[in-house]
Design an enzyme around this catalytic site. Sequence first.
Site, mmCIF file in Angstrom:
data_model
loop_
_atom_site.group_PDB
_atom_site.id
_atom_site.type_symbol
_atom_site.label_atom_id
_atom_site.label_comp_id
_atom_site.label_asym_id
_atom_site.label_seq_id
_atom_site.Cartn_x
_atom_site.Cartn_y
_atom_site.Cartn_z
ATOM 1 N N LYS A 149 0.807 -1.223 0.000
ATOM 2 C CA LYS A 149 0.000 0.000 0.000
ATOM 3 C C LYS A 149 0.842 1.275 0.000
ATOM 4 C CE LYS A 149 -4.183 -1.856 2.174
ATOM 5 N NZ LYS A 149 -5.161 -1.685 3.278
ATOM 6 N N GLU B 193 -6.053 13.344 -2.085
ATOM 7 C CA GLU B 193 -5.732 13.868 -0.758
ATOM 8 C C GLU B 193 -5.840 12.804 0.322
ATOM 9 O OE1 GLU B 193 -7.987 17.335 0.132
ATOM 10 O OE2 GLU B 193 -7.211 18.488 -1.576
ATOM 11 N N GLY C 150 -1.045 0.721 14.272
ATOM 12 C CA GLY C 150 -0.418 0.200 13.066
ATOM 13 C C GLY C 150 -1.006 0.831 11.818
ATOM 14 N N ALA D 203 4.936 5.789 21.599
ATOM 15 C CA ALA D 203 5.565 6.627 20.572
ATOM 16 C C ALA D 203 4.879 6.465 19.220
ATOM 17 C CB ALA D 203 7.049 6.285 20.456
#
Length: 286
Positions: free
Chosen positions: A75, A87, A138, A164
């Site tokens: 992807k 966009e 993810g 993070a």
Amino acid sequence: MRDSRETFVNHAFVTGYPIKHSRSPLIHGYWLKQFGIAGSYRAHEVTPEAFPEFMGQLRDGGTGFCGGNVTIPHKEMAFELSDRPDELSAELGAANTLWLEDGRICATNTDGRGFVANLDERASGWDRISTAVILGAGGASRAVIQAVRDRGVKTIHVVNRTAARAQELADRFGRAVHAHPIAALSEVMAGAGLFVNTTSLGMDGEPAPAIDFSPLANGAVVTDIVYVPLKTPLLRQAEEQGYRIVDGLGMLLHQAAPGFEKWFGLRPVVDETLRQIIIKDMDVHA
């Protein structure tokens, strides 16, 4: 402007690595038969190393395809190698739907549209909420965050074992999105109207998370982008606690519709017959 359907004879693909597990050919095959279109849609396995060459052949007309779907692990590369990303795909940095216009590869990402269309169908009114909790940071979570934000949900809590990674998404998607470590899950669930699992927890062979959904608002919706099994342990737990649940199969079905329209010129409908065809296939290959 000539579009791809004038140049190619209605042949589309889904590519990934591996790809033999894909149910997309079943979905599009159903619609092709329903509309009486003499076209095709097939799985086409491409390794990551060969994907740039495949994109070049697609652009040059060497594949015979007018476009197709892209799944894991291609992807991000599909977005990077496309000529005209929209966009949606640009913000996500990933594309799952490609089509040709004037010899150029156009790209979009329909995962988010599939996600909200599934909720619209199975949990009408879900978007009247103000707060959502998304478990996982993810690649799959990006489209969900984008779609929920764009439907007007004002506060989106992203909870992940690695804080993070959640923060990266908060930075990417703006002020509505807040990052939290897994230890804060119960706290941020308080009063939320939507809970989304974007992780593989609860998939066949994966351990199920033990989550108490009681902090959620009354009438909240709990959904899982996983659809094997159809009712994951997480959804069973939420249902037992009295919450509305939405399985992930509808997301797969609804995300497919925009691509079909691009390649074959007709907008298909996700109906119960199609849903049952996929469920039957899941049972056969369980």
